[in-house]
Design a protein around this motif. Structure first.
Motif, short mmCIF file in Angstrom:
data_model
loop_
_atom_site.label_atom_id
_atom_site.label_comp_id
_atom_site.label_asym_id
_atom_site.label_seq_id
_atom_site.Cartn_x
_atom_site.Cartn_y
_atom_site.Cartn_z
N LEU A 16 0.83 -1.20 0.00
CA LEU A 16 0.00 0.00 0.00
C LEU A 16 0.87 1.26 0.00
O LEU A 16 0.54 2.25 -0.67
N SER A 17 1.96 1.23 0.73
CA SER A 17 2.87 2.38 0.74
C SER A 17 3.47 2.61 -0.64
O SER A 17 3.60 3.76 -1.09
N THR A 18 3.82 1.53 -1.33
CA THR A 18 4.36 1.65 -2.68
C THR A 18 3.31 2.23 -3.62
O THR A 18 3.61 3.10 -4.45
N ALA A 19 2.07 1.76 -3.51
CA ALA A 19 0.99 2.29 -4.35
C ALA A 19 0.74 3.77 -4.03
O ALA A 19 0.42 4.55 -4.93
N SER A 20 0.87 4.16 -2.76
CA SER A 20 0.69 5.56 -2.38
C SER A 20 1.76 6.44 -3.01
O SER A 20 1.48 7.55 -3.49
N TRP A 46 -3.03 -3.66 -6.14
CA TRP A 46 -3.70 -4.96 -6.19
C TRP A 46 -3.03 -5.96 -5.25
O TRP A 46 -3.70 -6.75 -4.59
N ARG A 47 -1.70 -5.90 -5.16
CA ARG A 47 -1.02 -6.80 -4.24
C ARG A 47 -1.36 -6.45 -2.78
O ARG A 47 -1.42 -7.34 -1.93
N ALA A 48 -1.59 -5.19 -2.49
CA ALA A 48 -2.02 -4.80 -1.14
C ALA A 48 -3.36 -5.44 -0.81
O ALA A 48 -3.61 -5.81 0.34
N PHE A 49 -4.21 -5.57 -1.82
CA PHE A 49 -5.48 -6.26 -1.62
C PHE A 49 -5.29 -7.77 -1.55
O PHE A 49 -5.82 -8.44 -0.67
N ALA A 50 -4.52 -8.32 -2.48
CA ALA A 50 -4.40 -9.78 -2.60
C ALA A 50 -3.68 -10.42 -1.42
O ALA A 50 -3.81 -11.63 -1.21
N VAL A 69 -9.01 -1.29 0.75
CA VAL A 69 -8.08 -1.11 -0.36
C VAL A 69 -8.85 -0.97 -1.68
O VAL A 69 -8.52 -0.12 -2.52
N LEU A 70 -9.90 -1.77 -1.86
CA LEU A 70 -10.69 -1.67 -3.09
C LEU A 70 -11.39 -0.31 -3.19
O LEU A 70 -11.44 0.30 -4.27
N ILE A 71 -11.94 0.18 -2.07
CA ILE A 71 -12.57 1.50 -2.07
C ILE A 71 -11.53 2.57 -2.36
O ILE A 71 -11.77 3.52 -3.13
N TRP A 72 -10.36 2.42 -1.75
CA TRP A 72 -9.28 3.39 -1.96
C TRP A 72 -8.82 3.39 -3.42
O TRP A 72 -8.60 4.46 -4.01
#
Length: 399
Positions: A16-20, A46-50, A69-72
C-alpha cells in the motif's frame, strides 16, 4: 501471538505504501502520461489487496483491509482518470507532498479540510489532541468490552449450547415456514429468539468492525503522527434514529465511504451507455443500482480472495436485493403519501423503524448464517481431530 503474526502485516502495508508513492508520482504527471504509467499504481495496489490474509488478528481485519483497499483504489482511479484532477491548482502546488497526502486518503472528499496556501497554518493546540486521543481510546475500550463480553458470546449465554443445524440452509428460511403456510417444519419460538438476537448482534459487529478501524487510524494519524487535525476525522456513521427507512439506513446512518468513488465510476458508465437520455429519474435509479452492484462486486472479490465462491454469490445477491427492496420501498412511500400526511410523525417513524428491523431480521441471517454454520462445523471437526489424536497418543503410550 507468535512473531509471524506480528510481522506478516508488513507485507500488505508495504504494498500500500508503494501504491501511495505511485499515486504521488501520477498526480504530478500530465494526463496523457497518467494512463501510460497506470501499472505502477495498480500493481502494488492490487497486491495490497491480494495479500490481506496476512492480517490474522483480529479475525475480521483481513476483510476490512481488503474492502478498504478496493474502495481506496476506486477513489484514486476517480481522482486521476474520471475527475482528472490537475497537476497544479489554486489550493495545491505541484510536487507538494502534504497536499498529495491529503488527497490520498480523503475518500469521503471532505473538501473543506484540504490545504490552502493563502492562509498560514495554525498551530495545533496540545490539549484538544489529548482530549481527542483519550476519547478515541475510550471508544475503542467500550467497543472491545461490549464485543468480547456481550455481543460475541450473547447467543450461547442466552440460549445455552447451539448446534450447527440451527444455522443451516433450512434455518435461513423464516417467513415461508410460519404456521400460516403450513410448513412441514414450522419455525419455533427458540429459533425466532435466536434470529432476533443474531440480527442485533450482526448490526453491532458490522458497525464496530468499521468504526473501530476508523477510530484506531484516527489515533495514529492525529494523536501519534500529528499529520491530521481532529476535524479531519469526523464520525463515520450518522445517527441510527435517522434510519427509519431502508434508504435512509444506507444514506443517513451507514458510512459514506463508497459514495463518492463508486458514484464517479457509475456516472462514467451511465454516460457511456447514454442513460441520461432516458430522463433524470431513470438515470438516478440506474446510478443507485450501479453503486449497490459495485459494492456487491467489492465484497464478492474479498470472498473470492478468501477462497469462498459461495459467499461471493451471496454478497452479490445481498446488495442487489437491497437495491430492489429500496426501489419497492420508494414506490410504496410515494403511493402512501396521502395517508402519511394524515398520520402523526412519530407513528410514521415508529412504523419505519419496525420495517427496517424486520427487513434485517429477514436478510441478515440469509447473508451470515452460512458463515456461522461453516465455522461451527469446522470447530467440531477440530475438536474431533484433537480428541482422536489424544486417544491415538494414549494408545501409543500404553495407557
Amino acid at each position: 501471538m507468535d512473531l509471524y503474526t506480528w510481522i506478516s502485516p508488513v507485507v500488505p502495508i508495504a504494498y500500500l505504501s508503494t501504491a501511495s508513492l505511485a499515486f504521488y508520482v501520477l498526480l504530478n504527471l500530465p494526463q496523457h502520461l497518467r494512463s501510460t504509467c497506470f501499472p505502477i499504481f495498480v500493481m502494488p495496489a492490487w497486491r495490497a489487496f491480494a495479500t490481506f490474509k496476512y492480517f490474522t488478528w483480529p479475525a475480521s481485519l483481513d476483510g476490512i483491509w481488503g474492502l478498504a483497499v478496493l474502495i481506496w483504489m476506486a477513489n484514486i482511479i476517480s481522482l486521476l482518470y474520471i475527475d482528472k484532477i490537475t497537476v497544479q491548482s489554486n489550493t495545491r502546488k505541484q510536487w507538494d507532498i502534504k497536499a498529495a497526502y491529503k488527497l490520498l486518503f480523503d475518500v469521503r472528499h471532505l473538501d473543506k479540510f484540504r490545504p490552502t496556501f493563502s492562509t498560514p497554518e495554525k498551530p495545533i493546540c496540545g490539549r484538544p489532541l489529548i482530549v481527542f486521543a483519550a476519547t478515541q481510546l475510550f471508544r475503542l475500550f467500550v467497543y472491545w468490552q461490549a464485543t468480547v463480553h456481550l455481543f460475541t458470546p450473547i447467543i450461547p449465554l442466552l440460549f445455552g449450547p447451539v448446534e450447527p443445524w440451527e444455522f443451516d440452509q433450512y434455518a435461513q428460511i423464516y417467513f415461508r415456514r410460519l404456521p400460516l403456510f403450513e410448513a412441514s417444519e414450522p419455525v419455533t419460538l427458540r429459533e425466532t429468539y435466536i434470529r432476533i438476537v443474531f440480527t442485533f448482534r450482526w448490526i453491532w459487529l458490522s458497525f464496530v468492525d468499521v468504526d473501530a478501524a476508523h477510530t484506531f487510524l484516527s489515533i495514529i494519524f492525529v494523536g501519534v503522527l500529528g499529520l491530521d487535525s481532529p476535524e479531519e476525522w469526523p464520525s463515520m456513521f450518522g445517527s441510527p434514529l435517522e434510519a427509519y427507512t431502508l434508504r435512509r439506513y444506507w444514506g443517513r446512518f451507514w458510512h459514506r465511504l463508497v459514495h463518492k468513488p463508486y458514484l464517479s465510476i457509475a456516472k462514467l458508465l451511465a454516460s457511456k451507455l447514454h442513460i441520461g437520455s432516458l430522463g433524470p429519474r431513470s438515470e438516478k435509479t440506474f446510478l443507485a443500482l450501479l453503486v449497490f452492484l459495485i459494492s456487491g462486486v467489492a465484497h464478492a472479490m474479498v470472498s473470492l480472495q478468501r477462497g469462498k465462491p459461495t459467499e461471493a454469490i451471496d454478497d452479490m445477491a445481498f446488495y442487489c436485493i437491497n437495491f430492489l427492496v429500496i426501489a419497492i420501498e420508494g414506490m410504496a412511500l410515494y403511493l402512501l403519501r396521502p395517508i402519511r400526511r394524515l398520520l402523526p410523525r412519530w407513528l410514521c417513524r415508529t412504523t419505519g423503524y419496525i420495517w427496517v428491523l424486520t427487513f434485517w431480521f429477514w436478510a441478515a441471517p440469509k447473508w451470515s448464517y452460512p458463515e456461522v454454520h461453516g465455522e461451527m462445523l469446522r470447530e467440531i471437526e477440530r475438536k474431533n481431530r484433537a480428541q482422536g489424536l489424544g486417544i491415538f497418543g494414549s494408545l501409543l503410550s500404553g495407557k
